[in-house]
Enzyme design. Structure first.
Site, PDB file in Angstrom:
ATOM      1  N   CYS A  92       0.848  -1.196   0.000  1.00 39.02           N
ATOM      2  CA  CYS A  92       0.000   0.000   0.000  1.00 39.02           C
ATOM      3  C   CYS A  92       0.886   1.250   0.000  1.00 39.02           C
ATOM      4  O   CYS A  92       1.370   1.677   1.055  1.00 39.02           O
ATOM      5  CB  CYS A  92      -0.917   0.007   1.215  1.00 39.02           C
ATOM      6  SG  CYS A  92      -2.001   1.463   1.272  1.00 39.02           S
ATOM      7  N   CYS A 123      -0.400   4.153   2.326  1.00 38.86           N
ATOM      8  CA  CYS A 123      -0.245   3.947   3.762  1.00 38.86           C
ATOM      9  C   CYS A 123       1.221   4.032   4.187  1.00 38.86           C
ATOM     10  O   CYS A 123       1.561   4.678   5.180  1.00 38.86           O
ATOM     11  CB  CYS A 123      -0.802   2.586   4.165  1.00 38.86           C
ATOM     12  SG  CYS A 123      -2.547   2.360   3.805  1.00 38.86           S
ATOM     13  N   ASP A 124       2.077   3.332   3.448  1.00 37.80           N
ATOM     14  CA  ASP A 124       3.447   3.112   3.905  1.00 37.80           C
ATOM     15  C   ASP A 124       4.478   4.011   3.234  1.00 37.80           C
ATOM     16  O   ASP A 124       5.626   4.069   3.675  1.00 37.80           O
ATOM     17  CB  ASP A 124       3.825   1.640   3.674  1.00 37.80           C
ATOM     18  CG  ASP A 124       2.868   0.690   4.372  1.00 37.80           C
ATOM     19  OD1 ASP A 124       2.269   1.111   5.382  1.00 37.80           O
ATOM     20  OD2 ASP A 124       2.705  -0.446   3.910  1.00 37.80           O
TER      21      ASP A 124
END
Length: 526
Positions: A344, A347-348
């Site tokens: 992701c 997200c990361d």
């Protein structure tokens, strides 16, 4: 700090505070502390029920606690909760002040009954669309049970902690100092890990549930659409919802959903769930199907066994189980998952600021990931195993304008290397047949999807890719069992197509039910 439009909206929410609250800050001389000071005072200026205190004694600075004026503890943010976490901040203020969390009575009773003390630390990124679900669930739990506490930590503000704990993906939850959960989780999933007896109780509650006319397995776009169409036909409808929205929850920007120029996965998923719940649909949450028992004869009852041990019955079943991220399947991928291997980028991505990363995959997802990461990291290498990129032209055009992106075609990833703690490089086989090495610190895998159909092997017919074979009415190889969405042979895995697929499957199920007589059997042997 807050824009006028947001202040106006927030003032309306703060008018609903049932009791006065204190925003108790622990600050220092850092720019982040000054930013937190400004945010908290902006909020306090909007309501006479909100007071700011800067006499906090927390070791993490900057941080603040939201507590009732007559209490000493509350919900903690070691973060400046803007971006995706602003909603978490607003909800925490309302709930601490007495606004009841929107959980069922059973869930609230389960939270209150948890024994022991639970100190959660939840590491997030403000750009992570999955983090708020975890933060909001744990915050609400801490409001319901005084023996539960949650601190939300922005990894960008506390890099030393992130480095010490080797956190490279979010949300990352620690419980009493030990790793507890990685990735998105809702309240039912969290409680299932804390309460070992929860699956048995869930199965017991479902034991005597009446058979459905239509039982839908999966609650992504296809499943939600099927539920709405079935309920509108007056059919007794149930939907097994492991997590509402499915794969869409992991989608950031959505710009091709007709009539909505721009939205994101969590917003669309919330809208789908809200729409389903306006109808008389029995939503069976936090459950996963594990086996299908076809009816003994057309018109009879099919059975669906759940992992909790419960068995549900229905005259028709719609399989809308969706798909999951495909893995590379190369040495090093599993070993370094969440230690440099990620799935992701939204997200990361912030954990790779200033670093060199690779993106595996040249379709829309891969090119979008490379574009997003290019604004954060030092350099992106995009690897496409074929001779050309498969992404939409508008995305390719954008990609080729970025100076810190290298595109490699005919590049097959064969190994991910690391030092035992983190990723350090990647090996790929080029079009010349030779192996090539790249030094880097992160690999984002974006190579498409695999259908969630392993549990169906030996029942409905699947193709060589594991997709459920359906005809133009969404019917499978078994009478009375239909399928829709990304788990099927329907071409083009798109949200708008899945929604149409779900509607078609529900209409086909209705047509089947009015044409097939009900046999004498009342239960399937399962």
């Amino acid at each position: 700090m807050l824009q006028d439009a947001i202040k106006t909206q927030l003032k309306g929410y703060l008018a609903m505070l049932a009791h006065p609250i204190v925003l108790e800050a622990s600050l220092d001389d850092s720019p982040a502390s000054r930013e937190m000071h400004e945010l908290l005072h902006d909020v306090a200026a909007l309501s006479d029920k909100v007071e700011v205190s800067e006499h906090g004694e927390a070791t993490r600075r900057p941080s603040f606690v939201i507590r009732r004026a007559d209490a000493r503890s509350g919900v903690t943010f070691a973060a400046i909760p803007m971006g995706h976490e602003f909603t978490s901040f607003v909800l925490a203020m309302l709930q601490v002040a007495g606004h009841a969390p929107k959980f069922s009575d059973d869930v609230i009773a389960q939270i209150r009954a948890l024994p022991g003390t639970y100190n959660f630390e939840t590491y997030v990124s403000l750009s992570c669309q999955n983090c708020p679900d975890v933060v909001q669930a744990l915050n609400a739990m801490s409001v319901i049970n005084p023996h539960i506490h949650n601190t939300t930590i922005d990894g960008a503000l506390f890099q030393d902690e992130v480095t010490a704990r080797n956190i490279m993906s979010v949300p990352q939850v620690y419980l009493n100092g030990e790793p507890f959960e990685t990735g998105r989780a809702d309240i039912e999933q969290i409680l299932a890990k804390l309460d070992a007896d929860a699956p048995r109780r869930a199965a017991e509650k479902l034991k005597d549930i009446a058979p459905f006319d239509v039982l839908i397995i999966g609650s992504g776009p296809a499943g939600a659409s099927a539920a709405i169409y079935a309920a509108r036909k007056g059919l007794r409808t149930g939907i097994v919802a492991e997590r509402f929205g499915g794969q869409v929850m992991d989608t950031a920007g959505i710009e091709n959903f007709i009539s909505i120029p721009e939205t994101d996965g969590p917003k669309l998923s919330a809208a789908l769930e809200a729409h389903v719940r306006t109808y008389d649909v029995d939503v069976i949450s936090a459950q996963r199907a594990k086996e299908l028992f076809p009816a003994a004869q057309p018109g009879g009852l099919h059975g669906v066994a759940l992992e909790s041990g419960a068995i549900l019955h229905a005259r028709t079943v719609i399989l809308a189980t969706g798909a999951h991220w495909r893995h590379l399947g190369v040495p090093g991928e599993e070993e370094y998952r969440n230690k440099g291997v990620a799935y992701c980028p939204h997200c990361d991505g912030p954990f790779y600021k200033g670093k060199r990363v690779a993106v595996a995959g040249g379709g829309n997802s891969g090119v979008e990931a490379a574009i997003d990461l290019a604004g954060i990291v030092a350099h992106v290498t995009l690897l496409q195993r074929g001779s050309h990129l498969k992404a939409d032209k508008v995305l390719q055009d954008k990609l080729h304008t970025l100076p810190n992106v290298t595109v490699l075609t005919e590049a097959l990833t064969t190994r991910i290397e690391g030092n035992g703690r983190n990723v350090t490089g990647l090996t790929y086989r080029g079009g010349d047949g030779a192996d090539h090495h790249i030094d880097l610190e992160g690999v984002f895998v974006q190579i498409g999807l695999l259908p969630n159909t392993d549990w169906l092997k030996g029942t409905v017919k699947l193709n060589d890719f594991g997709e459920i074979i359906v005809n133009d009415h969404g019917a499978t190889s078994i009478p009375g069992i239909f399928a829709a969405g990304d788990a099927t042979t329907t071409p083009y895995k798109q949200i708008v197509i899945a929604i149409g697929d779900g509607a078609k499957a529900a209409l086909s199920a209705f047509d089947y039910l009015i044409r097939v007589p009900v046999p004498d059997e009342k239960r399937v042997a399962a």
